[in-house]
Design an enzyme around this catalytic site. Structure first.
Site, mmCIF file in Angstrom:
data_model
loop_
_atom_site.group_PDB
_atom_site.id
_atom_site.type_symbol
_atom_site.label_atom_id
_atom_site.label_comp_id
_atom_site.label_asym_id
_atom_site.label_seq_id
_atom_site.Cartn_x
_atom_site.Cartn_y
_atom_site.Cartn_z
ATOM 1 N N ARG A 61 -0.035 -0.205 -7.397
ATOM 2 C CA ARG A 61 2.002 -0.611 -7.567
ATOM 3 C C ARG A 61 2.118 -0.489 -9.109
ATOM 4 O O ARG A 61 3.138 -0.622 -9.322
ATOM 5 C CB ARG A 61 1.486 -2.266 -7.268
ATOM 6 C CG ARG A 61 0.503 -2.627 -5.895
ATOM 7 C CD ARG A 61 1.653 -3.075 -5.152
ATOM 8 N NE ARG A 61 2.601 -3.548 -5.780
ATOM 9 C CZ ARG A 61 3.497 -4.332 -4.313
ATOM 10 N NH1 ARG A 61 3.401 -4.677 -3.333
ATOM 11 N NH2 ARG A 61 4.854 -4.720 -4.838
ATOM 12 N N HIS A 80 3.336 2.739 -8.904
ATOM 13 C CA HIS A 80 4.979 2.529 -8.386
ATOM 14 C C HIS A 80 6.621 2.022 -8.661
ATOM 15 O O HIS A 80 7.287 2.198 -8.675
ATOM 16 C CB HIS A 80 4.998 1.807 -6.748
ATOM 17 C CG HIS A 80 5.850 1.317 -5.915
ATOM 18 N ND1 HIS A 80 6.179 0.679 -5.868
ATOM 19 C CD2 HIS A 80 6.302 1.949 -5.213
ATOM 20 C CE1 HIS A 80 7.384 0.541 -5.361
ATOM 21 N NE2 HIS A 80 7.432 1.216 -4.373
ATOM 22 N N SER A 90 5.729 5.673 -0.610
ATOM 23 C CA SER A 90 5.668 6.046 -1.877
ATOM 24 C C SER A 90 4.411 5.077 -2.328
ATOM 25 O O SER A 90 3.194 6.305 -3.197
ATOM 26 C CB SER A 90 6.345 4.738 -2.870
ATOM 27 O OG SER A 90 7.804 4.972 -2.772
#
Lengths: 361, 361
Positions: A189, A192, A166
């Protein structure tokens, strides 16, 4: 024959079709196993088909990463189509993609010539040839071409593999060139945790916050969150490994009293209590703009010196204002998610990014 | 004078400006307190200014909700501009917006005529008039016009007010007409937790899930979440009020063992354990596609009959696939956030929407 019979409405003619081996199959058999996965056959003859249609299909084959067998690849008169196809393919496929030219397949005069997309010499091709182009995974093995069925590049299965894959996909799509590697990592992040690429544009940082917080957290610093959901989003393993305490005052018994007595929201009262007891902590706001206002107000008044602020509340009332007020603070490490977006997951992501900064560098 | 002197470069002329009371101030004073908030002055004379510029400013004044004072509103020759202004204003302001025509202000022949935007008779206006149009909050009080300073419509301040105002803003922007009020309410809560309006399009529901879960939760049903962050996002007050247990098995001591023994991800192992012990719970997945796969697999195999599934994992690997597999399940209440988006906040929002369904109806 069928088309002709249909046009004449001749239902009295007996028609039968026998299956046979097509040239692409004969060529593929000679080549080993080039058609081990998805493939297509494409005729480059534009005698009956408009070239725009053909070019649309060429592009689809190239983009779709099909193993592609070409019929009617080139004749004395039709001599530019294959060059154009090569050009289109090179825009979507690697120059090293294997290509085979199989001439007079299964006949005594059969020849096989292996080359690559970059080195393909179209003048070697005539109407007796079948041209076969591999996909992105096709490789040459001696005199053979092999297209694996994809099992080698299996999908990520463990939690760590999924996360890594990812992150790789997100990194590949980032656009901004003005962010440091550390800030990019925080953006990765955030995306994500939301699958929302807008976070790259909404991200604002001041005073190398990630670098600062990495040291702060690895040194066992304290983190204050506005709501328990942000607390829950900060990875437990990181917290435990580095002895970091993550506190949320929202459900503290004193908060309801303070809120009522001073006419504050509960989030604001929680923040005020937290600031009194941990004036130098890292403060993480993922929900309540009133908590962020309280925090910014106290920093501005010089009543506390936090290790930094992560300002990512989400919402529709006073959220933009609270972030703009925070943005005007000077001298402390700061990350702000600008605009209305944000939330507990985003706020926690940024803390998790600080814990794992080594992955960015 | 300044302009003329500047053009001639005459620095030797002594120039002085004395402040005075402009016609709009004199008129405003006569009218009471029409200019108690933001306002603008606008000349309708297009002798020196192109009409396109004037019209751009008229539109800005109308959209910006300024109290607007018009200079040069109308003359014998310039007789269509005011009508056009009225037309533009009526596209952005209420027909009842107060308008004052003040003629020969402060002179002995002074007259004041109060009317509204809808009823404004432009033929009453000439070059001796100042026209003043109120903003959306201006009201008539006897022979006066009053524009409050906005304190009456103060910004929401308490947590509940902020939430209500946010919900109101989101409801107002919803687009889909195919959703039930209950599903719309779930969408509102998803957007509330993300400020991302795309959730309206990503929302999919089957078998009146919100209605079913409302009864289930108010009857004290059990909820299983894939990660602790979803657990933390389900409002504590609702849980406690209705005696609802919200469990997450991810950190259960048996999970790590099971994961290693069976080659599962931790989320998947947690889901398997939870399904064994609570086969009829409401399952809420906000993070791990592997947990959702496990869940869908077991339901498909008929090994459990959950009270429903909220499928809102977020991410880049196997997420879309896990959701499509879940979508193929039949007969149980289901909400899916389609595509890659989702997350703990979104998953928890849907549970919170089910708890508070009365707010939707």
């Amino acid at each position: 024959v069928y088309e002709y019979a249909a046009r004449q409405q001749r239902t009295d003619i007996q028609l039968q079709t026998l299956p046979g081996i097509s040239a692409f199959q004969a060529a593929a058999a000679r080549l080993g196993a080039p058609i081990g996965h998805d493939f297509c056959c494409l005729s480059l003859s534009d005698l009956m088909t408009p070239w725009t249609t053909i070019e649309k299909r060429i592009t689809a084959a190239a983009v779709g990463d099909f193993v592609t067998s070409l019929y009617n690849p080139r004749s004395q008169k039709r001599n530019w189509q294959l060059s154009r196809l090569r050009e289109i393919f090179l825009a979507h496929r690697a120059p090293t993609t294997p290509v085979a030219i199989v001439r007079q397949v299964t006949r005594p005069e059969e020849t096989i010539h292996l080359t690559t997309l970059a080195e393909l010499d179209v003048t070697l091709v005539d109407m007796f040839c079948l041209v076969l182009i591999g996909n992105s995974q096709t490789y040459r093995f001696g005199e053979f071409l092999v297209t694996p069925r994809g099992y080698l590049a299996r999908k990520p299965a463990t939690g760590a593999e999924i996360q890594d894959e990812s992150f790789r996909q997100i990194w590949a799509e980032l656009q901004r060139t003005d962010l440091s590697a550390a800030d990019q990592w925080a953006v990765v992040r955030c995306i994500h945790s939301t699958a929302d690429f807008e976070y790259e544009q909404l991200y604002y940082a001041q005073n190398q916050p990630l670098e600062y917080w990495h040291d702060y957290l690895l040194g066992g610093g304290t983190v204050i969150t506005d709501v328990t959901m942000v607390q829950a989003g900060i990875t437990r393993a990181y917290r435990e490994q580095h002895g970091v305490e993550v506190l949320c005052y929202l459900n503290d018994a004193r908060v309801a009293d303070l809120a009522e007595r001073e006419g504050l929201t509960r989030s604001q009262a929680g923040m005020r209590l937290a600031l009194a007891e941990h004036p130098t902590a890292l403060f993480v706001v993922g929900n309540a703009p009133t908590a962020l206002f309280e925090l910014a107000e106290q920093v501005q008044a010089g009543r506390c010196q936090p290790a930094g602020i992560i300002a990512a509340p989400v919402g529709f009332v006073n959220v933009v204002e609270a972030k703009l007020k925070t943005k005007s603070l000077r001298g402390l490490p700061l990350v702000i998610i600008e605009g209305r977006k944000g939330g507990s997951s985003v706020a926690a992501s940024i803390v998790n990014a600080a814990f794992t900064l080594q992955q960015a560098l």
